[in-house]
Design a protein around this motif. Structure first.
Motif, PDB file in Angstrom:
ATOM      1  N   LEU A  21       0.795  -1.217   0.000  1.00 25.39           N
ATOM      2  CA  LEU A  21       0.000   0.000   0.000  1.00 25.39           C
ATOM      3  C   LEU A  21       0.839   1.283   0.000  1.00 25.39           C
ATOM      4  O   LEU A  21       0.536   2.190  -0.774  1.00 25.39           O
ATOM      5  CB  LEU A  21      -0.975  -0.024   1.169  1.00 25.39           C
ATOM      6  CG  LEU A  21      -2.083   1.018   1.120  1.00 25.39           C
ATOM      7  CD1 LEU A  21      -2.916   0.835  -0.133  1.00 25.39           C
ATOM      8  CD2 LEU A  21      -2.953   0.916   2.349  1.00 25.39           C
ATOM      9  N   PRO A  22       1.894   1.421   0.794  1.00 23.48           N
ATOM     10  CA  PRO A  22       2.690   2.657   0.734  1.00 23.48           C
ATOM     11  C   PRO A  22       3.309   2.867  -0.651  1.00 23.48           C
ATOM     12  O   PRO A  22       3.393   3.998  -1.123  1.00 23.48           O
ATOM     13  CB  PRO A  22       3.761   2.454   1.792  1.00 23.48           C
ATOM     14  CG  PRO A  22       3.185   1.495   2.756  1.00 23.48           C
ATOM     15  CD  PRO A  22       2.316   0.590   1.917  1.00 23.48           C
ATOM     16  N   GLN A  23       3.712   1.797  -1.311  1.00 26.84           N
ATOM     17  CA  GLN A  23       4.284   1.938  -2.651  1.00 26.84           C
ATOM     18  C   GLN A  23       3.220   2.398  -3.644  1.00 26.84           C
ATOM     19  O   GLN A  23       3.487   3.212  -4.519  1.00 26.84           O
ATOM     20  CB  GLN A  23       4.902   0.621  -3.097  1.00 26.84           C
ATOM     21  CG  GLN A  23       6.114   0.228  -2.277  1.00 26.84           C
ATOM     22  CD  GLN A  23       6.606  -1.163  -2.617  1.00 26.84           C
ATOM     23  OE1 GLN A  23       5.946  -1.906  -3.319  1.00 26.84           O
ATOM     24  NE2 GLN A  23       7.777  -1.501  -2.083  1.00 26.84           N
ATOM     25  N   LEU A  24       2.009   1.877  -3.511  1.00 22.97           N
ATOM     26  CA  LEU A  24       0.932   2.306  -4.392  1.00 22.97           C
ATOM     27  C   LEU A  24       0.536   3.749  -4.138  1.00 22.97           C
ATOM     28  O   LEU A  24       0.221   4.498  -5.069  1.00 22.97           O
ATOM     29  CB  LEU A  24      -0.278   1.386  -4.240  1.00 22.97           C
ATOM     30  CG  LEU A  24      -0.112  -0.030  -4.783  1.00 22.97           C
ATOM     31  CD1 LEU A  24      -1.354  -0.844  -4.492  1.00 22.97           C
ATOM     32  CD2 LEU A  24       0.191  -0.010  -6.260  1.00 22.97           C
ATOM     33  N   ARG A  25       0.554   4.170  -2.891  1.00 22.83           N
ATOM     34  CA  ARG A  25       0.256   5.564  -2.580  1.00 22.83           C
ATOM     35  C   ARG A  25       1.299   6.483  -3.214  1.00 22.83           C
ATOM     36  O   ARG A  25       0.978   7.521  -3.781  1.00 22.83           O
ATOM     37  CB  ARG A  25       0.223   5.776  -1.067  1.00 22.83           C
ATOM     38  CG  ARG A  25      -1.016   5.277  -0.418  1.00 22.83           C
ATOM     39  CD  ARG A  25      -1.014   5.596   1.055  1.00 22.83           C
ATOM     40  NE  ARG A  25      -2.171   4.991   1.689  1.00 22.83           N
ATOM     41  CZ  ARG A  25      -2.270   4.772   2.968  1.00 22.83           C
ATOM     42  NH1 ARG A  25      -1.278   5.131   3.777  1.00 22.83           N
ATOM     43  NH2 ARG A  25      -3.344   4.213   3.473  1.00 22.83           N
ATOM     44  N   TYR A  26       2.567   6.092  -3.129  1.00 22.91           N
ATOM     45  CA  TYR A  26       3.647   6.882  -3.724  1.00 22.91           C
ATOM     46  C   TYR A  26       3.488   6.945  -5.245  1.00 22.91           C
ATOM     47  O   TYR A  26       3.625   8.001  -5.847  1.00 22.91           O
ATOM     48  CB  TYR A  26       4.995   6.273  -3.337  1.00 22.91           C
ATOM     49  CG  TYR A  26       6.194   7.005  -3.896  1.00 22.91           C
ATOM     50  CD1 TYR A  26       6.493   8.293  -3.461  1.00 22.91           C
ATOM     51  CD2 TYR A  26       7.007   6.420  -4.853  1.00 22.91           C
ATOM     52  CE1 TYR A  26       7.579   8.973  -3.964  1.00 22.91           C
ATOM     53  CE2 TYR A  26       8.092   7.091  -5.364  1.00 22.91           C
ATOM     54  CZ  TYR A  26       8.379   8.371  -4.919  1.00 22.91           C
ATOM     55  OH  TYR A  26       9.447   9.036  -5.429  1.00 22.91           O
ATOM     56  N   LEU A  27       3.165   5.804  -5.859  1.00 24.09           N
ATOM     57  CA  LEU A  27       2.956   5.766  -7.299  1.00 24.09           C
ATOM     58  C   LEU A  27       1.762   6.628  -7.699  1.00 24.09           C
ATOM     59  O   LEU A  27       1.822   7.363  -8.689  1.00 24.09           O
ATOM     60  CB  LEU A  27       2.753   4.321  -7.760  1.00 24.09           C
ATOM     61  CG  LEU A  27       2.532   4.115  -9.258  1.00 24.09           C
ATOM     62  CD1 LEU A  27       3.744   4.592 -10.035  1.00 24.09           C
ATOM     63  CD2 LEU A  27       2.259   2.648  -9.545  1.00 24.09           C
ATOM     64  N   ARG A  28       0.682   6.565  -6.940  1.00 19.06           N
ATOM     65  CA  ARG A  28      -0.491   7.381  -7.235  1.00 19.06           C
ATOM     66  C   ARG A  28      -0.151   8.865  -7.100  1.00 19.06           C
ATOM     67  O   ARG A  28      -0.591   9.686  -7.902  1.00 19.06           O
ATOM     68  CB  ARG A  28      -1.629   7.008  -6.291  1.00 19.06           C
ATOM     69  CG  ARG A  28      -2.911   7.740  -6.636  1.00 19.06           C
ATOM     70  CD  ARG A  28      -4.089   7.306  -5.836  1.00 19.06           C
ATOM     71  NE  ARG A  28      -3.713   6.931  -4.480  1.00 19.06           N
ATOM     72  CZ  ARG A  28      -4.562   6.563  -3.555  1.00 19.06           C
ATOM     73  NH1 ARG A  28      -5.831   6.499  -3.835  1.00 19.06           N
ATOM     74  NH2 ARG A  28      -4.157   6.247  -2.343  1.00 19.06           N
TER      75      ARG A  28
END
Length: 103
Positions: A15-22
């Motif tokens: 989830l933190p990686q997806l938030r950063y990507l978003r």
């Protein structure tokens, strides 16, 4: 066997990686949008300015006279030189109509 709890825990790590990507994708979209708006605004400003009228090729000032200002009238072209003298030329022929020295 996998449970829903295991899926949530695995997703929690990504989830933190997806938030950063978003966040990166959103930032890129905002920057691209601002860039497109800037390009359109610059093109609109540049293309909305009316072009200057063409100067007659045969319009010639005497030697040593340097123009400081130029005005286009319907029948004349008015040139003010650096000394403040006013030169009035016919717009069609380019002939000198009158010259008025600085008072």
């Amino acid at each position: 066997m996998k449970t829903d709890l295991d899926d949530k825990q695995a997703g929690g790590e990504a989830l933190p990686q997806l938030r950063y990507l978003r966040l990166l994708v959103t930032g890129l979209a905002v920057i691209m949008g601002a860039g497109m708006i800037a390009i359109v605004a610059l093109l609109w400003m540049r293309l909305s300015v009316p072009p200057l009228p063409e100067l007659p090729v045969h319009l010639a000032l005497p030697g040593g006279v340097r123009p400081q200002a130029l005005t286009f009238a319907p029948d004349w072209i008015v040139v003010v030189d650096q000394a403040g003298a006013v030169w009035l030329f016919d717009r069609q022929s380019g002939d000198l109509v009158s010259q008025t020295p600085r008072p």
